[in-house]
Design a protein around this motif. Sequence first.
Motif, PDB file in Angstrom:
ATOM      1  N   UNK A   1      55.678  38.547  18.420  1.00  0.00           N
ATOM      2  CA  UNK A   1      56.971  38.870  18.107  1.00  0.00           C
ATOM      3  C   UNK A   1      56.800  39.634  16.390  1.00  0.00           C
ATOM      4  N   UNK A   2      56.602  40.809  16.376  1.00  0.00           N
ATOM      5  CA  UNK A   2      56.295  41.085  15.042  1.00  0.00           C
ATOM      6  C   UNK A   2      56.534  42.799  15.088  1.00  0.00           C
TER       7      UNK A   2
ATOM      8  N   UNK B   1      60.766  43.744  17.400  1.00  0.00           N
ATOM      9  CA  UNK B   1      62.046  43.871  17.325  1.00  0.00           C
ATOM     10  C   UNK B   1      62.631  44.619  18.683  1.00  0.00           C
ATOM     11  N   UNK B   2      61.927  45.661  19.091  1.00  0.00           N
ATOM     12  CA  UNK B   2      62.696  46.228  20.324  1.00  0.00           C
ATOM     13  C   UNK B   2      62.677  45.217  21.636  1.00  0.00           C
ATOM     14  N   UNK B   3      61.297  44.650  21.686  1.00  0.00           N
ATOM     15  CA  UNK B   3      61.194  43.622  22.847  1.00  0.00           C
ATOM     16  C   UNK B   3      62.242  42.574  22.654  1.00  0.00           C
ATOM     17  N   UNK B   4      62.606  42.113  21.546  1.00  0.00           N
ATOM     18  CA  UNK B   4      63.611  41.118  21.366  1.00  0.00           C
ATOM     19  C   UNK B   4      64.980  41.749  21.832  1.00  0.00           C
ATOM     20  N   UNK B   5      65.180  42.877  21.400  1.00  0.00           N
ATOM     21  CA  UNK B   5      66.410  43.400  21.792  1.00  0.00           C
ATOM     22  C   UNK B   5      66.698  43.603  23.141  1.00  0.00           C
ATOM     23  N   UNK B   6      65.358  43.755  24.033  1.00  0.00           N
ATOM     24  CA  UNK B   6      65.455  44.041  25.388  1.00  0.00           C
ATOM     25  C   UNK B   6      65.450  42.792  26.122  1.00  0.00           C
TER      26      UNK B   6
END
Length: 300
Positions: A99-100, A105-110
């Motif tokens: 997560x970096x 960031x995009x993966x976290x938002x998804x």
Amino acid sequence: MFSRWNRAFPSLSRLGSMKKLDFNNDFYVISRLRYAKAAAAVAPTIADTMEKGIPNEPVLLAKQCTTTRQINLDKMFWSKPSSLALAPDSPLRIEEPKREGIKGFILTMLLFYSKQSKSIRGANVVYKRILSQVDKPIIYSAFNLEKTFKTTFSLLVLHTWLCLRRLKEEGKEGVELGQYLYEIYNHDVELRVSKAGVNLLLTKWMKDLEKIFYGNIVAYDAAILPEAAKDELQNVIWRNIFSDEGSSKPNDAASRAVQAMSRYVRREVSCLSLTDKEAMFSGNFMFTSLKSEVKPAGHR
């Protein structure tokens, strides 16, 4: 019901090999009965499910039982149980993306890193480990089994039960992950049946296979208990995996294979209990390699 199995199994048994699913990309699953409720469900008996669901087809390979190159079943699965977790540097490990950066960031938002998403990915990897063990030819040759739809389905049920049993040891989290695993298993079985040419009355077929699944896992759970009869697990394995229609007891050759599989199951239960939670939830473990256990007859 029995006549329907008899009509369908010739086409199922002609499957030379069963196509594996790409569970990294296919997250569509079909849920019928939650595994979390299985303990409360009234499961059919093994005798009932076998009478309805098992066709007249041989499962033991006669040549393998008589050849001088026969596998030495009596020497298999006596080693001390150990964790099945993969080593940190194993090339077989499947790691989560870090997560970096922008990608993280995009993966976290998804919601890629949400608890549900991680559980689904973990369940997919666990099922890949099951397929890796069940779809390899060596498991059939090691136990003198012919690869048919019945034996493959029975081995899928057995190994799925092994994982579900271990996951339940982790409490609510494990049961929830087990539900995802069961749904993936269920979807795989439906595709296997459909690809074998059974398209009519598919829903009815899946309900019948579901009853067999729950009958099997209830029997395995009971047979593995400390208070169970000494030969109960062998009897359950014989009925669920090896038995021909109407054959109540194994012959000498089949008995040795059943005993070997009973030792295999007990050892895998112990090995999985020694496997840590992280390895189980991420799928970073492998069942015992059968190649290391298989020894030719005459080996000392």
